[in-house]
Design a protein around this motif. Structure first.
Motif, PDB file in Angstrom:
ATOM      1  N   PHE A 598       0.832  -1.207   0.000  1.00 38.82           N
ATOM      2  CA  PHE A 598       0.000   0.000   0.000  1.00 38.82           C
ATOM      3  C   PHE A 598       0.871   1.264   0.000  1.00 38.82           C
ATOM      4  N   LEU A 599       1.887   1.303   0.851  1.00 34.56           N
ATOM      5  CA  LEU A 599       2.744   2.480   0.932  1.00 34.56           C
ATOM      6  C   LEU A 599       3.502   2.697  -0.374  1.00 34.56           C
ATOM      7  N   SER A 600       3.913   1.613  -0.988  1.00 33.20           N
ATOM      8  CA  SER A 600       4.626   1.743  -2.267  1.00 33.20           C
ATOM      9  C   SER A 600       3.698   2.293  -3.336  1.00 33.20           C
ATOM     10  N   LEU A 601       2.455   1.835  -3.344  1.00 38.89           N
ATOM     11  CA  LEU A 601       1.495   2.315  -4.326  1.00 38.89           C
ATOM     12  C   LEU A 601       1.200   3.804  -4.139  1.00 38.89           C
ATOM     13  N   ARG A 602       1.111   4.250  -2.897  1.00 38.97           N
ATOM     14  CA  ARG A 602       0.739   5.640  -2.631  1.00 38.97           C
ATOM     15  C   ARG A 602       1.949   6.589  -2.660  1.00 38.97           C
ATOM     16  N   PHE A 603       3.117   6.125  -2.219  1.00 41.22           N
ATOM     17  CA  PHE A 603       4.216   7.060  -1.983  1.00 41.22           C
ATOM     18  C   PHE A 603       5.546   6.686  -2.631  1.00 41.22           C
ATOM     19  N   ALA A 604       5.599   5.647  -3.450  1.00 39.73           N
ATOM     20  CA  ALA A 604       6.873   5.270  -4.067  1.00 39.73           C
ATOM     21  C   ALA A 604       6.795   5.300  -5.585  1.00 39.73           C
ATOM     22  N   GLN A 605       5.908   6.118  -6.108  1.00 35.72           N
ATOM     23  CA  GLN A 605       5.782   6.208  -7.555  1.00 35.72           C
ATOM     24  C   GLN A 605       6.764   7.213  -8.164  1.00 35.72           C
ATOM     25  N   ILE A 606       7.321   8.100  -7.327  1.00 37.10           N
ATOM     26  CA  ILE A 606       8.296   9.092  -7.804  1.00 37.10           C
ATOM     27  C   ILE A 606       9.692   8.723  -7.353  1.00 37.10           C
ATOM     28  N   ARG A 607       9.847   8.359  -6.108  1.00 39.09           N
ATOM     29  CA  ARG A 607      11.156   7.936  -5.599  1.00 39.09           C
ATOM     30  C   ARG A 607      10.942   6.756  -4.653  1.00 39.09           C
ATOM     31  N   PRO A 608      11.980   5.977  -4.433  1.00 36.47           N
ATOM     32  CA  PRO A 608      11.826   4.810  -3.562  1.00 36.47           C
ATOM     33  C   PRO A 608      11.510   5.221  -2.134  1.00 36.47           C
ATOM     34  N   LEU A 609      10.864   4.296  -1.418  1.00 40.53           N
ATOM     35  CA  LEU A 609      10.617   4.513  -0.002  1.00 40.53           C
ATOM     36  C   LEU A 609      11.934   4.436   0.752  1.00 40.53           C
ATOM     37  N   SER A 610      12.151   5.386   1.636  1.00 47.12           N
ATOM     38  CA  SER A 610      13.385   5.394   2.416  1.00 47.12           C
ATOM     39  C   SER A 610      13.029   5.592   3.891  1.00 47.12           C
ATOM     40  N   PHE A 611      12.409   4.576   4.447  1.00 49.59           N
ATOM     41  CA  PHE A 611      12.085   4.671   5.866  1.00 49.59           C
ATOM     42  C   PHE A 611      12.076   3.263   6.471  1.00 49.59           C
ATOM     43  N   GLY A 612      12.212   3.248   7.770  1.00 47.12           N
ATOM     44  CA  GLY A 612      12.034   2.023   8.534  1.00 47.12           C
ATOM     45  C   GLY A 612      10.988   2.277   9.591  1.00 47.12           C
ATOM     46  N   ALA A 613      10.321   1.219  10.030  1.00 47.42           N
ATOM     47  CA  ALA A 613       9.278   1.378  11.035  1.00 47.42           C
ATOM     48  C   ALA A 613       9.176   0.108  11.859  1.00 47.42           C
ATOM     49  N   SER A 614       8.835   0.261  13.092  1.00 46.47           N
ATOM     50  CA  SER A 614       8.560  -0.903  13.949  1.00 46.47           C
ATOM     51  C   SER A 614       7.112  -0.839  14.394  1.00 46.47           C
ATOM     52  N   LEU A 615       6.447  -1.950  14.279  1.00 46.08           N
ATOM     53  CA  LEU A 615       5.042  -2.083  14.660  1.00 46.08           C
ATOM     54  C   LEU A 615       4.937  -3.120  15.759  1.00 46.08           C
ATOM     55  N   VAL A 616       4.091  -2.839  16.751  1.00 45.72           N
ATOM     56  CA  VAL A 616       3.958  -3.808  17.840  1.00 45.72           C
ATOM     57  C   VAL A 616       2.585  -3.681  18.482  1.00 45.72           C
ATOM     58  N   PHE A 617       2.068  -4.843  18.938  1.00 45.33           N
ATOM     59  CA  PHE A 617       0.898  -4.878  19.807  1.00 45.33           C
ATOM     60  C   PHE A 617       1.421  -4.755  21.240  1.00 45.33           C
ATOM     61  N   GLU A 618       1.144  -3.642  21.874  1.00 42.69           N
ATOM     62  CA  GLU A 618       1.666  -3.417  23.217  1.00 42.69           C
ATOM     63  C   GLU A 618       0.942  -4.296  24.239  1.00 42.69           C
ATOM     64  N   GLN A 619       1.724  -4.804  25.205  1.00 45.01           N
ATOM     65  CA  GLN A 619       1.200  -5.581  26.333  1.00 45.01           C
ATOM     66  C   GLN A 619       0.384  -6.792  25.883  1.00 45.01           C
ATOM     67  N   THR A 620       0.867  -7.458  24.849  1.00 40.53           N
ATOM     68  CA  THR A 620       0.277  -8.746  24.461  1.00 40.53           C
ATOM     69  C   THR A 620       1.312  -9.829  24.734  1.00 40.53           C
ATOM     70  N   TYR A 621       0.845 -10.916  25.291  1.00 36.53           N
ATOM     71  CA  TYR A 621       1.763 -11.966  25.728  1.00 36.53           C
ATOM     72  C   TYR A 621       1.375 -13.330  25.153  1.00 36.53           C
ATOM     73  N   GLU A 622       0.470 -13.310  24.187  1.00 36.87           N
ATOM     74  CA  GLU A 622       0.082 -14.539  23.531  1.00 36.87           C
ATOM     75  C   GLU A 622       0.413 -14.419  22.047  1.00 36.87           C
ATOM     76  N   ALA A 623       0.425 -15.559  21.376  1.00 33.85           N
ATOM     77  CA  ALA A 623       0.725 -15.558  19.944  1.00 33.85           C
ATOM     78  C   ALA A 623      -0.327 -14.755  19.187  1.00 33.85           C
ATOM     79  N   ILE A 624       0.105 -14.092  18.120  1.00 36.15           N
ATOM     80  CA  ILE A 624      -0.771 -13.237  17.321  1.00 36.15           C
ATOM     81  C   ILE A 624      -0.871 -13.820  15.918  1.00 36.15           C
ATOM     82  N   ASP A 625      -2.107 -13.946  15.450  1.00 34.89           N
ATOM     83  CA  ASP A 625      -2.289 -14.380  14.067  1.00 34.89           C
ATOM     84  C   ASP A 625      -3.575 -13.767  13.535  1.00 34.89           C
ATOM     85  N   GLY A 626      -3.754 -13.847  12.228  1.00 36.48           N
ATOM     86  CA  GLY A 626      -4.888 -13.206  11.590  1.00 36.48           C
ATOM     87  C   GLY A 626      -4.513 -11.843  11.049  1.00 36.48           C
ATOM     88  N   ASP A 627      -5.275 -11.367  10.078  1.00 36.45           N
ATOM     89  CA  ASP A 627      -4.950 -10.083   9.441  1.00 36.45           C
ATOM     90  C   ASP A 627      -5.970  -8.998   9.768  1.00 36.45           C
TER      91      ASP A 627
END
Length: 771
Positions: A598-627
């Motif tokens: 999605f980000l590439s489609l919206r923001f990488a049509q002129i120049r490449p994406l140049s960022f890093g990001a970390s995503l996390v579910f805070e205070q979860t202690y069980e396995a995570i699955d599903g979209d």
């Protein structure tokens, strides 16, 4: 198109009692089949009706969907039109006592024949007793005894005369002889030797006479026994005149009985009355059927080796024919000629049992399991059920997952079970309007419950819609409705009511939830007291409230959780922290990767994406699955990149595709209700609510208290179909539309993101890392 807020009426679908054409279920005819499962019923009827081997049926569906009930009903309906199988008897085998032979008789004739043989056996015992204890036998024995006594007297007189001629006197005392001289002088030794020889000759001759008498008595006994046996069999032969297979068996039994009785008479040292073993005469009735009753339908809820293949009780002496009733038929014997219904899950718990059943079905005949202790007779030989042809239809009840596993893992499974009857987990609401009342009427009669009122049935329609997560369909797992109806009837009976009304249904459901909500209550307490931090007011950059679903056995409930995102210059794109520590399942990991698209489609049509990001579910202690958290993860990422703060009084659920479309998810009602409960615990502000996919609107079947809060505008449900709609509602700012050059306008969320990414790209270029 902006996000749309739903009205209270759009958040559930209820069937009104007035829409039902009855006052109580007493007025409704019980169900004869689940009409809503038309395709499954058609496949089931075909599979059970076609009588070719290997066209066995596997009924696939979730537990409680009526799969077993329908299989049983269809099988019984078809069985009534089929011919009744023959009765099966196991006959004694004198040549190999451990391997009885099979005799089949028309239905209803097995027991009369067995009873006739039991009567014959009783008469044989009586006749044998009469032949060895009767007057004719006593007279024959007396005659022989008189001849022996007369010959004994004659021989004794001859012995005395011979002794007198030798000057000796012989006195017999029992079996001993006393020899004394007639005069006082000692007799010559020659005289003693001569009289001793004479005495020995006397004893030998007397023994010969006794043997002759015994032999004559045995011959007479055999003649009497033969006449007695013949006299016993004659009326039985006459009774079954014209039945060649029965007459042949009777002939063999008569010959065997005659021989056995003769052997008993000839047995040395046997002075007792001859004894005839019952197993020589009386067969074992393995299966029997009532004439005209149709084919059998046998259901085995818990398959075991003995339940399917039978068992035997036999004496350890392998040379002795087993007694009548030594064998107990298994389900394969009982269902032969008809239908056998088995649960796949219970069957597969014993792999050897499953393989043995397959062997029988592939060979179309009964095969005794090897080394089966229930057939064991002794130390060296097993009691063998005779080979017999199998003509039955096996109906295997399986869950969808188990069916798929069997299909993939066992090639022979597909060779045997060629017909699949699949029961759906849901049914259209229109079809349920006929099915639900009829099914509940049947349950009420079968379980002797109190009748249900129309408003009680309407409440069960709502419950069925919640289980199906649909306003258009209800669950087809009718067993779950039966459980609620049973508990509600119990509660109503305790209160002295004569019917089950809506209140009792609601009470039963609430009581069931309370019994199983331990884990849910603990999680809710941690959320309410702030141990698990969730903000339900204010705004935050790079933070959004998502809602996951947790399971506690069969119980599922929603759990609000905080998703945060942090961005920085780089090239790696979004990093899923849960995946890095192996707490993320493949579907969740896929959802995070879609964000890059999605980000590439919206923001990488002129120049490449140049960022890093970390995503996390805070205070979860069980396995995570599903979209279902991919859209809140995207909103958190967009907020972190743009610097626009997100509303914390809104929770988000929904999947997302690479084009930015918001896709439907499951567990929607539990998710919304969980966030509502948290907001209510912390205090409703009138602005709190949830964002859900627009395509999920028909899944809403919310609790009445949540709907009332929506009606009072204290809680809100918004539907979105694209990411742009959601980000605008969460930030209060326009998302932005790219112009012809591909740039987004200033003052928009996407414009701020573009500006931020350009700064990141320049920073990367200055360090020589941009590509």
């Amino acid at each position: 198109m902006p996000a749309r807020e739903l009205t209270a009426a759009e958040c559930l679908k209820r069937i009104e009692p007035a829409e039902l054409s009855f006052q109580t279920t007493e007025e409704v005819e019980p169900v004869s089949g689940i009409a809503a499962q038309e395709r499954a019923l058609a496949a089931l009827s075909f599979g059970l009706d076609i009588r070719h081997s290997r066209f066995h049926v596997v009924v696939v569906g979730p537990s409680g969907s009526g799969r077993t009930f329908c299989a049983r009903q269809v099988a019984r309906r078809l069985a009534a039109t089929l011919p009744t199988p023959d009765d099966m008897l196991l006959l004694p085998n004198p040549r190999r006592p451990s391997e009885p032979t099979v005799l089949t008789l028309p239905a209803g004739e097995g027991r009369p024949f067995t009873e006739a043989m039991e009567e014959l056996y009783a008469k044989l015992l009586e006749s044998i007793h009469g032949a060895t204890e009767g007057e004719r036998w006593k007279q024959a024995r007396a005659r022989g005894q008189r001849r022996v006594e007369a010959e004994e007297s004659r021989l004794e007189e001859e012995l005395r005369a011979q002794a007198k001629g030798l000057g000796l006197d012989v006195v017999r005392a029992g079996r001993e002889f006393q020899v004394t001289p007639l005069v006082d002088e000692s007799p010559p030794s020659e005289s003693i030797r001569e009289i001793t020889t004479a005495i020995e000759a006397f004893e030998e001759r007397l023994a010969e006479v006794q043997d002759e008498a015994d032999s004559e008595l045995r011959a007479t006994t055999k003649q009497l026994l033969g006449d007695a046996v013949k006299a016993c069999f004659s009326p039985v032969r006459a009774r079954f005149e014209g039945r060649d297979e029965l007459l042949a068996f009777l002939g063999e039994v008569e010959t065997l009985v005659t021989r056995e009785t003769r052997l008993l008479v000839d047995e040395p040292g046997n002075d007792e009355q001859p004894v005839l073993v019952q197993g020589i005469v009386v067969p074992t009735l393995l299966t029997e059927h009532k004439p005209g009753s149709g084919a059998p339908v046998v259901e085995v809820p818990y398959p075991t080796l003995s339940a399917l293949f039978g068992r035997s009780y036999a004496p350890p002496d392998t040379g002795t024919p087993p007694e009548p009733g030594f064998a107990v038929a298994g389900a394969l014997h009982l269902a032969n000629g008809g239908f056998l219904i088995l649960p796949a899950n219970a069957l597969l718990k014993n792999e050897a049992l499953y393989e043995q059943l397959k062997a029988c079905l592939l060979a179309s005949k009964f095969i005794v399991p090897e080394h089966n202790p229930t057939y064991y007779r002794g130390t060296s030989e097993e009691l063998m059920f005779p080979p017999m042809q199998l003509d039955l239809k096996v109906v295997l009840i399986a869950s969808p997952d188990l069916y798929q596993d069997l299909h993939e893992a066992d090639p022979e499974f597909s060779q045997l079970f060629k017909v699949q009857a699949r029961f759906e987990g849901t049914m259209p609401l229109g079809a349920a309007l006929a099915t639900y009342p009829s099914f509940l009427a049947d349950i009420v009669r079968e379980r002797r419950l109190l009748p249900l009122t129309a408003d009680a049935v309407a409440e069960l329609f709502f419950y069925g819609g919640r289980l199906a997560e649909s306003q258009r369909k209800v669950t087809a797992q009718l067993g779950l409705l039966a459980e609620v109806a049973t508990e509600a009837s119990y509660r109503a009976t305790r209160k002295g009511k004569r019917v089950v009304d809506c209140g009792e249904i609601v009470g039963a459901l609430a009581a069931a939830r309370r019994r199983s909500d331990h884990f849910r209550d603990q999680v809710h307490e941690l959320l309410a007291d702030g141990t698990i931090r969730i903000d339900v007011t204010g705004r935050r950059v790079g933070q959004v409230n998502a809602i996951s679903v947790l399971s506690d056995g069969p119980v599922t409930f929603g759990r609000p959780c905080r998703v945060t995102a942090v961005v920085y210059p780089g090239t790696e794109g979004p990093v899923n922290i849960a995946r890095e520590v192996e707490m993320s399942g493949p579907i969740h990991a896929k959802g995070v990767l879609v964000l890059s698209g999605f980000l590439s489609l919206r923001f990488a049509q002129i120049r490449p994406l140049s960022f890093g990001a970390s995503l996390v579910f805070e205070q979860t202690y069980e396995a995570i699955d599903g979209d279902s958290a991919s859209s809140p993860e995207l909103y958190a990422l967009l907020s972190a990149l743009s610097g626009y703060a997100l509303r914390q009084d809104l929770a988000v659920t929904g999947s997302v595709d690479q084009q930015g479309g918001v896709l439907p998810v499951g567990g929607l009602n539990e998710k919304i209700e969980a966030f509502y409960d948290l907001c209510a615990a912390k205090g409703l502000t009138g602005h709190q609510g949830v964002l859900i996919p627009a395509t999920n609107q028909h899944a809403l079947m919310l609790r009445s208290d949540v709907v009332e809060a929506i009606e009072r505008k204290q809680f809100h449900v918004h539907v979105v179909s694209a990411v742009e709609e959601g980000i605008e509602l969460l930030t209060g700012s326009p998302a932005g539309i790219a112009d012809d050059t591909g740039h987004y306008p200033a003052g928009t969320v996407f414009g701020a993101i573009e500006h931020r990414l350009e700064r990141f790209w320049r920073a990367m270029a200055e360090t020589g890392r941009a590509r």
